[in-house]
Design a protein around this motif. Structure first.
Motif, PDB file in Angstrom:
ATOM      1  N   ILE A  16       0.844  -1.199   0.000  1.00 38.49           N
ATOM      2  CA  ILE A  16       0.000   0.000   0.000  1.00 38.49           C
ATOM      3  C   ILE A  16       0.881   1.252   0.000  1.00 38.49           C
ATOM      4  CG2 ILE A  16      -1.656   1.333   1.358  1.00 38.49           C
ATOM      5  CD1 ILE A  16      -2.778  -1.368   2.342  1.00 38.49           C
ATOM      6  N   LEU A  17       1.933   1.227   0.833  1.00 38.03           N
ATOM      7  CA  LEU A  17       2.829   2.375   0.914  1.00 38.03           C
ATOM      8  C   LEU A  17       3.545   2.609  -0.411  1.00 38.03           C
ATOM      9  CD1 LEU A  17       3.983   4.527   2.841  1.00 38.03           C
ATOM     10  CD2 LEU A  17       5.778   2.894   3.449  1.00 38.03           C
ATOM     11  N   ARG A  18       3.916   1.525  -1.076  1.00 35.90           N
ATOM     12  CA  ARG A  18       4.624   1.640  -2.355  1.00 35.90           C
ATOM     13  C   ARG A  18       3.781   2.379  -3.388  1.00 35.90           C
ATOM     14  NH1 ARG A  18       6.713  -3.012  -2.039  1.00 35.90           N
ATOM     15  NH2 ARG A  18       5.085  -4.218  -3.059  1.00 35.90           N
ATOM     16  N   GLN A  19       2.498   2.158  -3.351  1.00 37.48           N
ATOM     17  CA  GLN A  19       1.606   2.867  -4.265  1.00 37.48           C
ATOM     18  C   GLN A  19       1.376   4.311  -3.812  1.00 37.48           C
ATOM     19  OE1 GLN A  19       0.717   1.485  -7.191  1.00 37.48           O
ATOM     20  NE2 GLN A  19       1.982  -0.235  -6.476  1.00 37.48           N
ATOM     21  N   ALA A  20       1.240   4.493  -2.507  1.00 35.35           N
ATOM     22  CA  ALA A  20       0.921   5.823  -1.986  1.00 35.35           C
ATOM     23  C   ALA A  20       2.050   6.820  -2.225  1.00 35.35           C
ATOM     24  CB  ALA A  20       0.604   5.735  -0.498  1.00 35.35           C
ATOM     25  N   VAL A  21       3.304   6.370  -2.086  1.00 34.69           N
ATOM     26  CA  VAL A  21       4.419   7.315  -2.183  1.00 34.69           C
ATOM     27  C   VAL A  21       4.640   7.809  -3.608  1.00 34.69           C
ATOM     28  CG1 VAL A  21       5.584   6.367  -0.164  1.00 34.69           C
ATOM     29  CG2 VAL A  21       6.172   5.492  -2.442  1.00 34.69           C
ATOM     30  N   LYS A  22       3.999   7.169  -4.575  1.00 32.70           N
ATOM     31  CA  LYS A  22       4.118   7.652  -5.946  1.00 32.70           C
ATOM     32  C   LYS A  22       3.575   9.067  -6.094  1.00 32.70           C
ATOM     33  CE  LYS A  22       3.807   3.077  -8.146  1.00 32.70           C
ATOM     34  NZ  LYS A  22       2.996   2.214  -9.047  1.00 32.70           N
ATOM     35  N   PHE A  23       2.714   9.453  -5.173  1.00 35.87           N
ATOM     36  CA  PHE A  23       2.079  10.764  -5.260  1.00 35.87           C
ATOM     37  C   PHE A  23       2.838  11.851  -4.485  1.00 35.87           C
ATOM     38  CE2 PHE A  23      -1.207   7.550  -5.856  1.00 35.87           C
ATOM     39  CZ  PHE A  23      -1.772   7.960  -7.050  1.00 35.87           C
ATOM     40  N   LEU A  24       3.952  11.467  -3.834  1.00 28.65           N
ATOM     41  CA  LEU A  24       4.752  12.450  -3.113  1.00 28.65           C
ATOM     42  C   LEU A  24       5.660  13.209  -4.082  1.00 28.65           C
ATOM     43  CD1 LEU A  24       5.845  10.371   0.029  1.00 28.65           C
ATOM     44  CD2 LEU A  24       3.933  11.976  -0.173  1.00 28.65           C
ATOM     45  N   ASN A  25       6.156  14.335  -3.615  1.00 29.59           N
ATOM     46  CA  ASN A  25       7.072  15.148  -4.415  1.00 29.59           C
ATOM     47  C   ASN A  25       8.494  14.609  -4.270  1.00 29.59           C
ATOM     48  OD1 ASN A  25       8.553  17.089  -5.717  1.00 29.59           O
ATOM     49  ND2 ASN A  25       8.214  18.683  -4.187  1.00 29.59           N
ATOM     50  N   TRP A  26       9.021  14.029  -5.338  1.00 31.02           N
ATOM     51  CA  TRP A  26      10.369  13.457  -5.298  1.00 31.02           C
ATOM     52  C   TRP A  26      11.382  14.329  -6.039  1.00 31.02           C
ATOM     53  CZ3 TRP A  26      11.134   9.925  -1.821  1.00 31.02           C
ATOM     54  CH2 TRP A  26      10.078   9.117  -1.418  1.00 31.02           C
ATOM     55  N   LYS A  27      11.064  15.588  -6.226  1.00 34.20           N
ATOM     56  CA  LYS A  27      11.987  16.496  -6.897  1.00 34.20           C
ATOM     57  C   LYS A  27      13.300  16.567  -6.120  1.00 34.20           C
ATOM     58  CE  LYS A  27      12.497  21.296  -8.425  1.00 34.20           C
ATOM     59  NZ  LYS A  27      11.864  22.645  -8.467  1.00 34.20           N
ATOM     60  N   PRO A  28      14.442  16.357  -6.765  1.00 27.92           N
ATOM     61  CA  PRO A  28      15.719  16.389  -6.051  1.00 27.92           C
ATOM     62  C   PRO A  28      16.130  17.804  -5.683  1.00 27.92           C
ATOM     63  CG  PRO A  28      16.097  16.113  -8.396  1.00 27.92           C
ATOM     64  CD  PRO A  28      14.601  16.035  -8.199  1.00 27.92           C
ATOM     65  N   PRO A  29      17.082  17.946  -4.763  1.00 30.48           N
ATOM     66  CA  PRO A  29      17.582  19.276  -4.410  1.00 30.48           C
ATOM     67  C   PRO A  29      18.325  19.914  -5.584  1.00 30.48           C
ATOM     68  CG  PRO A  29      18.290  17.593  -2.821  1.00 30.48           C
ATOM     69  CD  PRO A  29      17.740  16.865  -4.002  1.00 30.48           C
ATOM     70  N   LEU A  30      18.494  21.223  -5.524  1.00 28.83           N
ATOM     71  CA  LEU A  30      19.410  21.899  -6.438  1.00 28.83           C
ATOM     72  C   LEU A  30      20.816  21.456  -6.043  1.00 28.83           C
ATOM     73  CD1 LEU A  30      20.272  24.066  -8.529  1.00 28.83           C
ATOM     74  CD2 LEU A  30      20.229  25.715  -6.639  1.00 28.83           C
ATOM     75  N   CYS A  31      21.546  20.858  -6.977  1.00 26.25           N
ATOM     76  CA  CYS A  31      22.868  20.305  -6.670  1.00 26.25           C
ATOM     77  C   CYS A  31      23.958  21.163  -7.300  1.00 26.25           C
ATOM     78  CB  CYS A  31      22.971  18.864  -7.175  1.00 26.25           C
ATOM     79  SG  CYS A  31      24.536  18.052  -6.780  1.00 26.25           S
ATOM     80  N   LEU A  32      24.788  21.761  -6.460  1.00 30.86           N
ATOM     81  CA  LEU A  32      25.946  22.530  -6.906  1.00 30.86           C
ATOM     82  C   LEU A  32      27.165  21.639  -6.749  1.00 30.86           C
ATOM     83  CD1 LEU A  32      25.166  25.937  -5.104  1.00 30.86           C
ATOM     84  CD2 LEU A  32      24.490  25.215  -7.414  1.00 30.86           C
ATOM     85  N   ARG A  33      27.649  21.082  -7.839  1.00 31.70           N
ATOM     86  CA  ARG A  33      28.737  20.103  -7.774  1.00 31.70           C
ATOM     87  C   ARG A  33      29.988  20.623  -8.453  1.00 31.70           C
ATOM     88  NH1 ARG A  33      29.130  14.368 -11.124  1.00 31.70           N
ATOM     89  NH2 ARG A  33      31.180  13.723 -10.288  1.00 31.70           N
ATOM     90  N   GLY A  34      31.114  20.474  -7.775  1.00 30.07           N
ATOM     91  CA  GLY A  34      32.390  20.824  -8.364  1.00 30.07           C
ATOM     92  C   GLY A  34      33.296  21.548  -7.389  1.00 30.07           C
ATOM     93  N   ALA A  35      34.591  21.459  -7.629  1.00 29.08           N
ATOM     94  CA  ALA A  35      35.558  22.138  -6.778  1.00 29.08           C
ATOM     95  C   ALA A  35      35.298  23.642  -6.786  1.00 29.08           C
ATOM     96  CB  ALA A  35      36.980  21.846  -7.258  1.00 29.08           C
ATOM     97  N   GLY A  36      35.238  24.239  -5.607  1.00 31.63           N
ATOM     98  CA  GLY A  36      35.012  25.667  -5.485  1.00 31.63           C
ATOM     99  C   GLY A  36      33.555  26.079  -5.467  1.00 31.63           C
ATOM    100  N   MET A  37      32.640  25.106  -5.543  1.00 32.20           N
ATOM    101  CA  MET A  37      31.216  25.436  -5.583  1.00 32.20           C
ATOM    102  C   MET A  37      30.729  26.088  -4.286  1.00 32.20           C
ATOM    103  SD  MET A  37      29.306  25.203  -8.184  1.00 32.20           S
ATOM    104  CE  MET A  37      29.518  24.710  -9.892  1.00 32.20           C
TER     105      MET A  37
END
Length: 408
Positions: A16-37
């Protein structure tokens, strides 16, 4: 509760939970990647109109001067900052309340978690407690208990392993009972993640090893669980490739920025993977070991992992075979079973090469009843593990971890 009817209940709950979580917001964070970021972060905060920030860290990070560049950048942007550096390893409920009180007293706009997994988890806990009107963070224990908008959290990891920067979870230690519990809610996902490898080049070998194996455990548990998606499987396979290819180099040559960068990104992907696929029985045991004994979370996961994977048996062989392929361990002509066994052996070999022991002798048999109860309660019915452990099985596994394979 150690019977088939409970297992059926747990599987229905998970379905039931596996189906329910499909409706949650799974947008990832803004990722600042790299040396000096890290230098980019103050300008990013200013654009978002965050003019007062609380920095949650620990005393060691502050004294090491790792934040100096960030502090200078905040000053240059006219952003007022306040520092909470009381975070302890395995952050406590008291830490979160103290940090939240500082956030409220100074009417801050955002929280920056700066450090390893402990400051990041403490920052998330502080966000939960900010303006909560009470001091009982335990009431949010479990899944989807927060259910409100929180102050934005910015995660700046200085290790590569915990994955907290990419998850919807925080793990807090109950000061009174010396137990750990997880709080899981999409509200806890950081808004911004900064992956700046220059922050990790000075890490001691032991921390590199323990946090790196923590990331491995995140990938493995999420991948073999029953709540994966096509996206999480893809991220897990990329994460295990990055970790196996770069962890030994990061351990032996900590100044290698490429290896450090790949490890940070692999750990971040692992975090995103298990925030959707969950962890499992390995973590349910490791949390209780870390709460009671001076054993780091990553080390506990590393030691426990091969014992639990062996206990699961053939039910996970296909998944482990795919991870073996992704990690570059497999050899031509090997069967699924051979690949799976090779992957488990590779975990033990990697542990040994990183100076990680095979057993945790600190475990006291007098503590087992309590640890077993808490591990069972954490894992069930929430974690969609390949094999549901009874309390008796958890006890057996703790004894294996304490005494080694000869305890069979």
């Amino acid at each position: 509760m150690e019977n088939k009817s409970y297992e059926t209940y747990a599987r229905v709950y998970q379905g039931i939970l596996r189906q329910a979580v499909k409706f949650l917001n799974w947008k990832p964070p803004l990722c600042l990647r790299g040396a000096g970021m890290l230098e980019i972060l103050p300008k990013t905060l200013k654009v978002r109109n965050y003019n007062k920030v609380l920095i949650v860290t620990d005393e060691g990070i502050r004294k090491a001067g790792l934040m100096d560049g960030l502090l200078d950048g905040l000053k240059s942007q006219g952003i007022e900052y306040f520092i909470y550096d009381g975070t302890v390893p395995n952050p406590t409920d008291e830490n979160t309340v103290e940090a939240a009180a500082m956030f409220n007293a100074h009417q801050c706009d955002a929280i920056i978690g700066f450090g390893g997994g402990s400051p990041l988890d403490c920052a998330k806990g502080a966000a939960v407690m900010a303006e909560a009107g009470h001091e009982n963070i335990r009431q949010y224990h479990g899944l989807l208990k927060v259910r409100r908008k929180l102050p934005p959290v910015i995660a700046v990891p200085t290790t590569a392993g915990t994955g907290s920067e990419g998850t919807i979870a925080t793990v807090i230690t109950d000061t009174e009972n010396k137990t750990k519990y997880a709080i899981m809610d999409p509200a806890l996902r950081p808004e911004i993640v900064v992956l700046d490898a220059t922050l990790t080049t000075g890490l001691p070998r032991e921390i590199t090893a323990h946090t790196g194996m923590d990331a491995v455990s995140h990938v493995v548990e999420a991948y073999i669980n029953q709540s994966n998606t096509k996206a999480t499987r893809s991220m897990a396979e990329e994460a295990i490739r990055l970790i196996f290819q770069n962890l030994p180099e990061a351990y032996h040559n900590g100044k290698n920025k490429k290896a450090r960068d790949n490890m940070q990104y692999g750990a971040y992907l692992a975090g995103r993977t298990f925030t959707r696929g969950y962890v499992g029985n390995i973590h349910a045991m490791a949390h209780q070991i870390g709460a009671k004994y001076p054993v780091t979370h990553g080390e506990a996961n590393a030691v426990i992992m091969p014992y639990v994977l062996e206990e699961y048996g053939p039910v996970i062989h296909e998944d482990l075979a795919r991870l073996s392929d992704a990690a570059g361990i497999s050899e031509a002509g090997e069967t699924v079973e051979e690949k799976a066994q090779a992957f488990i052996s590779s975990i033990r070999d990697l542990n040994a090469s990183l100076g990680i022991r095979e057993t945790i002798l600190e475990i006291e048999e007098d503590d087992l009843d309590e640890m077993v109860d808490y591990s069972f309660a954490e894992a069930n019915p929430l974690y969609p593990v390949p094999v549901i452990f009874t309390k008796g099985k958890f006890r057996d596994m703790y004894l294996k971890v304490k005494n080694g394979p000869q305890s069979d």
